[in-house]
Design an enzyme around this catalytic site. Sequence first.
Site, mmCIF file in Angstrom:
data_model
loop_
_atom_site.group_PDB
_atom_site.id
_atom_site.type_symbol
_atom_site.label_atom_id
_atom_site.label_comp_id
_atom_site.label_asym_id
_atom_site.label_seq_id
_atom_site.Cartn_x
_atom_site.Cartn_y
_atom_site.Cartn_z
ATOM 1 N N CYS A 189 15.650 -19.846 -9.306
ATOM 2 C CA CYS A 189 15.537 -21.138 -8.614
ATOM 3 C C CYS A 189 16.859 -21.911 -8.586
ATOM 4 C CB CYS A 189 14.448 -21.992 -9.261
ATOM 5 S SG CYS A 189 12.835 -21.225 -9.173
ATOM 6 N N ASN A 208 6.974 -24.536 -4.440
ATOM 7 C CA ASN A 208 8.258 -24.114 -5.001
ATOM 8 C C ASN A 208 8.775 -22.915 -4.203
ATOM 9 O OD1 ASN A 208 10.353 -23.102 -6.527
ATOM 10 N ND2 ASN A 208 9.271 -23.199 -8.487
ATOM 11 N N HIS A 262 15.575 -29.586 -7.701
ATOM 12 C CA HIS A 262 14.798 -28.390 -7.348
ATOM 13 C C HIS A 262 13.321 -28.786 -7.309
ATOM 14 C CE1 HIS A 262 12.848 -24.611 -7.451
ATOM 15 N NE2 HIS A 262 12.580 -24.641 -8.742
HETATM 16 O O1 UT7 Z 1 11.239 -23.183 -11.008
HETATM 17 C C1 UT7 Z 1 10.452 -23.199 -12.154
HETATM 18 C C2 UT7 Z 1 9.137 -22.530 -11.816
HETATM 19 N N1 UT7 Z 1 8.052 -22.846 -12.705
HETATM 20 C C3 UT7 Z 1 7.460 -24.058 -12.780
HETATM 21 O O2 UT7 Z 1 7.826 -25.025 -12.168
HETATM 22 C C4 UT7 Z 1 6.262 -24.157 -13.674
HETATM 23 C C5 UT7 Z 1 6.401 -25.201 -14.729
HETATM 24 N N2 UT7 Z 1 5.102 -25.412 -15.376
HETATM 25 C C6 UT7 Z 1 4.160 -26.191 -14.823
HETATM 26 O O3 UT7 Z 1 4.401 -26.804 -13.812
HETATM 27 C C7 UT7 Z 1 2.847 -26.298 -15.504
HETATM 28 O O4 UT7 Z 1 2.914 -25.680 -16.777
HETATM 29 C C8 UT7 Z 1 1.682 -25.646 -14.673
HETATM 30 C C9 UT7 Z 1 1.452 -26.445 -13.388
HETATM 31 C C10 UT7 Z 1 2.028 -24.203 -14.333
HETATM 32 C C11 UT7 Z 1 0.404 -25.665 -15.472
HETATM 33 O O5 UT7 Z 1 0.057 -26.995 -15.835
HETATM 34 P P1 UT7 Z 1 -0.380 -27.320 -17.319
HETATM 35 O O6 UT7 Z 1 -0.713 -28.754 -17.354
HETATM 36 O O7 UT7 Z 1 0.713 -26.835 -18.222
HETATM 37 O O8 UT7 Z 1 -1.702 -26.473 -17.458
HETATM 38 P P2 UT7 Z 1 -2.032 -25.315 -18.498
HETATM 39 O O9 UT7 Z 1 -1.239 -24.095 -18.178
HETATM 40 O O10 UT7 Z 1 -1.940 -25.858 -19.884
HETATM 41 O O11 UT7 Z 1 -3.539 -25.003 -18.149
HETATM 42 C C12 UT7 Z 1 -4.567 -25.994 -18.299
HETATM 43 C C13 UT7 Z 1 -5.876 -25.402 -17.814
HETATM 44 C C14 UT7 Z 1 -6.160 -24.004 -18.358
HETATM 45 O O12 UT7 Z 1 -7.544 -23.933 -18.621
HETATM 46 P P3 UT7 Z 1 -8.117 -24.043 -20.116
HETATM 47 O O13 UT7 Z 1 -7.485 -22.934 -20.868
HETATM 48 O O14 UT7 Z 1 -7.680 -25.409 -20.576
HETATM 49 O O15 UT7 Z 1 -9.584 -23.902 -19.913
HETATM 50 C C15 UT7 Z 1 -5.826 -23.101 -17.212
HETATM 51 O O16 UT7 Z 1 -6.558 -21.875 -17.252
HETATM 52 O O17 UT7 Z 1 -5.846 -25.247 -16.392
HETATM 53 C C16 UT7 Z 1 -6.242 -23.922 -16.039
HETATM 54 N N3 UT7 Z 1 -5.589 -23.534 -14.800
HETATM 55 C C17 UT7 Z 1 -6.108 -23.789 -13.582
HETATM 56 N N4 UT7 Z 1 -7.229 -24.387 -13.198
HETATM 57 C C18 UT7 Z 1 -7.459 -24.495 -11.880
HETATM 58 C C19 UT7 Z 1 -4.396 -22.909 -14.648
HETATM 59 N N5 UT7 Z 1 -4.123 -22.738 -13.341
HETATM 60 C C20 UT7 Z 1 -5.173 -23.272 -12.662
HETATM 61 C C21 UT7 Z 1 -5.467 -23.410 -11.289
HETATM 62 N N6 UT7 Z 1 -6.609 -24.035 -10.944
HETATM 63 N N7 UT7 Z 1 -4.629 -22.969 -10.336
#
Ligand code: UT7
Length: 326
Positions: free
Chosen positions: A112, A283, A253
């Site tokens: 990225c 992204n 970004h």
């Molecule tokens: O250029 C860099 C590229 N990468 C990024 O920008 C990613 C950076 N990270 C993030 O933006 C965040 O970590 C995410 C958006 C990817 C995830 O958000 P989060 O607040 O960290 O959520 P999490 O991974 O802690 O997941 C929370 C819950 C989980 O469920 P449980 O275990 O609490 O029951 C996930 O399974 O949300 C669930 N989950 C979803 N639910 C609905 C994960 N993805 C999804 C989804 N829809 N697409």
Amino acid sequence: MKSRIIGTGSYTPEKVLTNYDLEKIVDTNNDWIVARTGIEERRIAADDELTSDLASRAAERALEMAGVSAEDIDVIVVGTITGDYPWPATACIVQANIGAKKAHAYDVSAACSGFLYALASADDFLVAGRGKRALVIGAEIFSRSCIDWTDRNTCVLFGDGAGAVVLEAQEGDKGVLSSHLHSDGNYVDFLYQPGFGVKHQPSLEGLEAKLPFLKMNGNEVYKFAVRMMTEVSKEALKANGYSSEDVGLFIPHQANLRILEATTKRLKLTDEQSFINVNKYGNTSAATIPIALDEANRGGQIKAGDLVLMAAFGGGFTWGGTLVRW
Ligand code: UT7
């Protein structure tokens, strides 16, 4: 001598994939995606569109704005990790597509951060007096290269697109003021595509293990991205004797709205100083900054003389900050 941005261009594929469309593909919902990422929709390349096609269209638009012919370009640098082939470079295909006969062309692989790495490389070339004009492009088609469309953790985040700038070596105080690039290879497996390369060669077992798909430790990437984009932005401002109040427009970004808002807040920038379009495109990796730059430029949000601050973070880890006097 400075490298001045004399033209910007972007191209995003026609096909729009909304969060509601994604609800039909994986177990997700619009409210979750908007609340956690700010993304509402993203663009998906047509089956017959290649990364070089997106890059070439963005390049042609930037050349048109600059009023420069492709034959006047000395170097083409493309930031991409989703090129048409593992090799040769997508930049070479762009060179042929647009007819930039005298340019040499190469890709930069910095995930990225690819556009800012490519911009710094082209800037060094021009400032060293080795050429007059450069084309710098960020272009990606994640949708067909490394997205696992059954993994809701990652497939909702990314989109396809390309952006480009034409740089010209000019005397004066306008242009790229400085670039600040960093990497930390201790975090390779926090955000990467395990296969298929030399480490994991093509195999049926590898396919079953989903090695060709992007793997990410989302929570850690989130924390690093906010910290490093903030630090490198401060570094770029300090190196030139400026502070946040001096910034005309901040173009981070576009990974995720929460990352952008947290970074903007830590830098004590106002919402008006920060450009956001992640809601429309998701992204697009190396393409987010040049697409945003082109939209801001064409939308009249950057005026001659403005200080434009850009910051990126991506797999590697890689990160960078660039300050431009417009
Ligand atoms: O250029 C860099 C590229 N990468 C990024 O920008 C990613 C950076 N990270 C993030 O933006 C965040 O970590 C995410 C958006 C990817 C995830 O958000 P989060 O607040 O960290 O959520 P999490 O991974 O802690 O997941 C929370 C819950 C989980 O469920 P449980 O275990 O609490 O029951 C996930 O399974 O949300 C669930 N989950 C979803 N639910 C609905 C994960 N993805 C999804 C989804 N829809 N697409």
